[in-house]
Design an enzyme around this catalytic site. Structure first.
Site, PDB file in Angstrom:
ATOM      1  N   ASN A  97       0.837  -1.202   0.000  1.00 15.41           N
ATOM      2  CA  ASN A  97       0.000   0.000   0.000  1.00 15.41           C
ATOM      3  C   ASN A  97       0.865   1.243   0.000  1.00 15.41           C
ATOM      4  OD1 ASN A  97      -0.489   1.934   2.513  1.00 15.41           O
ATOM      5  ND2 ASN A  97       0.159  -0.054   3.340  1.00 15.41           N
TER       6      ASN A  97
ATOM      7  N   PHE B 126      -1.749   8.067   4.306  1.00 15.64           N
ATOM      8  CA  PHE B 126      -2.556   8.685   5.378  1.00 15.64           C
ATOM      9  C   PHE B 126      -3.811   9.357   4.833  1.00 15.64           C
ATOM     10  CE2 PHE B 126       1.214   9.516   8.544  1.00 15.64           C
ATOM     11  CZ  PHE B 126       1.301   8.161   8.788  1.00 15.64           C
TER      12      PHE B 126
ATOM     13  N   ASN C 203       4.849   6.116   3.392  1.00 10.87           N
ATOM     14  CA  ASN C 203       4.084   6.770   2.325  1.00 10.87           C
ATOM     15  C   ASN C 203       3.859   8.266   2.505  1.00 10.87           C
ATOM     16  OD1 ASN C 203       3.765   4.262   0.953  1.00 10.87           O
ATOM     17  ND2 ASN C 203       2.274   3.704   2.533  1.00 10.87           N
ATOM     18  N   THR C 204       4.438   8.831   3.550  1.00 17.97           N
ATOM     19  CA  THR C 204       4.466  10.282   3.698  1.00 17.97           C
ATOM     20  C   THR C 204       5.937  10.675   3.626  1.00 17.97           C
ATOM     21  OG1 THR C 204       2.461  10.354   5.054  1.00 17.97           O
ATOM     22  CG2 THR C 204       3.979  12.205   5.280  1.00 17.97           C
TER      23      THR C 204
ATOM     24  N   LYS D  10       5.620   3.418  17.235  1.00 20.48           N
ATOM     25  CA  LYS D  10       5.595   2.385  16.178  1.00 20.48           C
ATOM     26  C   LYS D  10       6.717   2.640  15.175  1.00 20.48           C
ATOM     27  CE  LYS D  10       2.560   0.046  12.857  1.00 20.48           C
ATOM     28  NZ  LYS D  10       1.175  -0.103  12.369  1.00 20.48           N
TER      29      LYS D  10
ATOM     30  N   ASN E 110       5.930  -1.452  11.325  1.00 19.72           N
ATOM     31  CA  ASN E 110       5.105  -1.023  10.192  1.00 19.72           C
ATOM     32  C   ASN E 110       5.440  -1.874   8.936  1.00 19.72           C
ATOM     33  OD1 ASN E 110       3.389   0.744   8.615  1.00 19.72           O
ATOM     34  ND2 ASN E 110       3.752   2.276  10.194  1.00 19.72           N
TER      35      ASN E 110
HETATM   36  C1  LIG Z   1      -3.723  -1.132   3.590  1.00 14.30           C
HETATM   37  C2  LIG Z   1      -2.878  -0.866   4.789  1.00 14.30           C
HETATM   38  C3  LIG Z   1      -2.941   0.376   5.418  1.00 14.30           C
HETATM   39  C4  LIG Z   1      -2.169   0.644   6.542  1.00 14.30           C
HETATM   40  N1  LIG Z   1      -2.266   1.854   7.153  1.00 14.30           N
HETATM   41  C5  LIG Z   1      -1.559   2.078   8.291  1.00 14.30           C
HETATM   42  C6  LIG Z   1      -1.700   3.304   8.981  1.00 14.30           C
HETATM   43  O1  LIG Z   1      -2.473   4.175   8.618  1.00 14.30           O
HETATM   44  N2  LIG Z   1      -0.937   3.496  10.096  1.00 14.30           N
HETATM   45  C7  LIG Z   1      -0.067   2.533  10.561  1.00 14.30           C
HETATM   46  O2  LIG Z   1       0.587   2.748  11.585  1.00 14.30           O
HETATM   47  N3  LIG Z   1       0.056   1.363   9.928  1.00 14.30           N
HETATM   48  C8  LIG Z   1      -0.663   1.112   8.815  1.00 14.30           C
HETATM   49  N4  LIG Z   1      -0.538  -0.089   8.178  1.00 14.30           N
HETATM   50  C9  LIG Z   1       0.444  -1.081   8.698  1.00 14.30           C
HETATM   51  C10 LIG Z   1      -0.203  -2.111   9.613  1.00 14.30           C
HETATM   52  O3  LIG Z   1      -0.727  -1.525  10.774  1.00 14.30           O
HETATM   53  C11 LIG Z   1       0.838  -3.169  10.013  1.00 14.30           C
HETATM   54  O4  LIG Z   1       1.851  -2.545  10.761  1.00 14.30           O
HETATM   55  C12 LIG Z   1       1.455  -3.866   8.811  1.00 14.30           C
HETATM   56  O5  LIG Z   1       0.499  -4.057   7.788  1.00 14.30           O
HETATM   57  C13 LIG Z   1       2.030  -5.241   9.164  1.00 14.30           C
HETATM   58  O6  LIG Z   1       1.038  -6.107   9.643  1.00 14.30           O
HETATM   59  P1  LIG Z   1       0.314  -7.223   8.717  1.00 14.30           P
HETATM   60  O7  LIG Z   1       1.397  -7.959   8.002  1.00 14.30           O
HETATM   61  O8  LIG Z   1      -0.452  -8.064   9.680  1.00 14.30           O
HETATM   62  O9  LIG Z   1      -0.558  -6.479   7.784  1.00 14.30           O
HETATM   63  C14 LIG Z   1      -1.298  -0.366   7.043  1.00 14.30           C
HETATM   64  C15 LIG Z   1      -1.250  -1.611   6.416  1.00 14.30           C
HETATM   65  C16 LIG Z   1      -2.021  -1.875   5.296  1.00 14.30           C
HETATM   66  C17 LIG Z   1      -1.937  -3.239   4.648  1.00 14.30           C
END
Ligand SMILES: Cc1cc2nc3c(=O)[nH]c(=O)nc-3n(C[C@H](O)[C@H](O)[C@H](O)COP(=O)(O)O)c2cc1C
Length: 365
Positions: free
Chosen positions: A111, A115, A176-177, A215, A244
């Site tokens: 992704n 934000f 992404n920022t 984080k 993250n």
């Molecule tokens: C579509 C998407 C959007 C995300 N948006 C955020 C976000 O806004 N803030 C954040 O701290 N992490 C964001 N994450 C990261 C997740 O919180 C997590 O740290 C990361 O996806 C790893 O976990 P996973 O493998 O279980 O997805 C996002 C992840 C995905 C897939």
């Protein structure tokens, strides 16, 4: 049960949609679906961390519910806690679409949303409307892309949400920022955490003691990690989330074309790196604070591996895309079985038991 059925029925339909449209549809369905309160979790699954009592250690990671639209639905589906956000002070559109990609053969997600969110006021109204509903709902905070003073954004968000947030996550790790992750550099982080913790202390008399978690990105070097953990300990943050999404692209990825998309990679291909970084953080934190392990949890064995690498609590997001909501119930059931089989009365004794061994392995790639 009913949810599992709907989940299975709707999956082929949802998968046929553009991933972002599919996600909006799921959020809408969750908002309006009547969900009954689940049976309470077994006592052995409860964990106390950051001064909060978690009914079970499985949390919903940030990014799924960016605008705090469905935290209660997700709690009812069995999560022990839900993290909403990332929320920025002002609404912002994020990057142009397409910006969300499923790497199906790899069970990964990339992704570069950037934000996208409705801003603090909208999320605050929703969280204030559910205040008193119970359940642990953390608020993940970030800076607007065009902010002239990013640290000030975090301070304002702490002031805005302290009364309704169970905890805060200071997100300095989204790829992404542009430039956001530079806030992990020692002097910027030192300044940011000083201001954030100061804001938390200032609002404490009326909002109570809201824990603050940091984080981080799984892409930090180990010498950066030395600094980050040292600074987090100096400012007495309440915990860290590791971590993250990654900007790395493991050589093992099968979806070569999609792997070239810019953004953060999550899901199964992130498991090894994020678990290694978790263990590295655990040995550096020396129990000064608990850790939340996140990245690539898509089964009970991966959940247990995270705990043994150093996670007191875990979070997941991408695993839901590939395994469905039944994953949460499955992990909880298997954690309980593992505890009972090992004659343990809580998960605490498992936390970090493999951390030293993991840090001695060769670096994952
Ligand atoms: C579509 C998407 C959007 C995300 N948006 C955020 C976000 O806004 N803030 C954040 O701290 N992490 C964001 N994450 C990261 C997740 O919180 C997590 O740290 C990361 O996806 C790893 O976990 P996973 O493998 O279980 O997805 C996002 C992840 C995905 C897939």
């Amino acid at each position: 049960m009913v949810i599992g059925f709907i989940d299975r029925l709707s999956r082929p339909f949802i998968w046929a949609l553009d991933p972002e449209d599919a996600h909006s549809l799921v959020i809408k369905a969750l908002r309006y679906m009547p969900l009954v309160r689940p049976a309470p979790d077994a006592k052995e699954l409860s964990i106390r961390a950051f001064g909060l009592n978690f009914p079970n250690p499985v949390g919903l990671a940030a990014g799924f519910d960016k605008n705090a639209q469905a935290p209660d639905a997700m709690l009812r589906l069995g999560f022990g806690f839900v993290e909403v956000g990332t929320i920025t002070p002002r609404a912002q559109a994020g990057n142009p679409r397409p910006r969300l990609f499923r790497l199906e053969a790899d069970e990964g997600v990339i992704n570069r949303l950037g934000f996208n969110n409705e801003g603090a006021a909208a999320a605050l109204a929703r969280l204030a409307a559910r205040a008193g509903a119970g359940g642990i709902v953390g608020v993940n905070i970030g800076a607007n892309r065009d902010s002239p003073d990013r640290a000030e954004d975090y301070v304002r968000l702490i002031e805005t949400f302290a009364a309704v947030a169970s905890y805060f996550t200071v997100n300095v790790s989204s790829p992404n920022t542009p430039g956001l992750r530079d806030l992990q550099q020692a002097s910027a982080l030192d300044d940011l955490l000083a201001r954030v913790i100061d804001a938390r202390e200032r609002v404490q008399p009326h909002a109570g003691p809201t824990p603050v978690l940091l984080k981080i990105a799984p892409d930090l070097t180990l010498s950066d990690l030395d600094d980050v953990v040292g600074i987090a300990r100096k400012h007495r943050v309440d915990g860290m989330i590791v971590g993250n999404t990654t900007i790395a692209r493991p050589g093992s990825l099968r979806e070569r074309d999609k792997a070239r998309e810019a953004g953060g990679l999550s899901g199964r291909p992130l498991f090894k790196l994020s678990t290694r970084m978790l263990a590295e953080t655990f040995v550096r934190a020396e129990s000064a604070f608990p850790l939340i392990g996140v990245g690539g949890i898509d089964s009970s064995p991966t959940a247990i591996a995270k705990i043994k690498a150093g996670a007191t609590l875990i979070q997941l997001y991408s695993g839901l895309v590939y395994r469905g909501i039944g994953l949460v119930t499955q992990i909880k059931a298997d954690l309980l079985t593992a505890l009972r089989r090992g004659h343990r009365d809580s998960l605490a004794s498992m936390v970090g038991s493999d951390a030293a061994d993991i840090t001695a392995e060769s670096w994952p790639n």
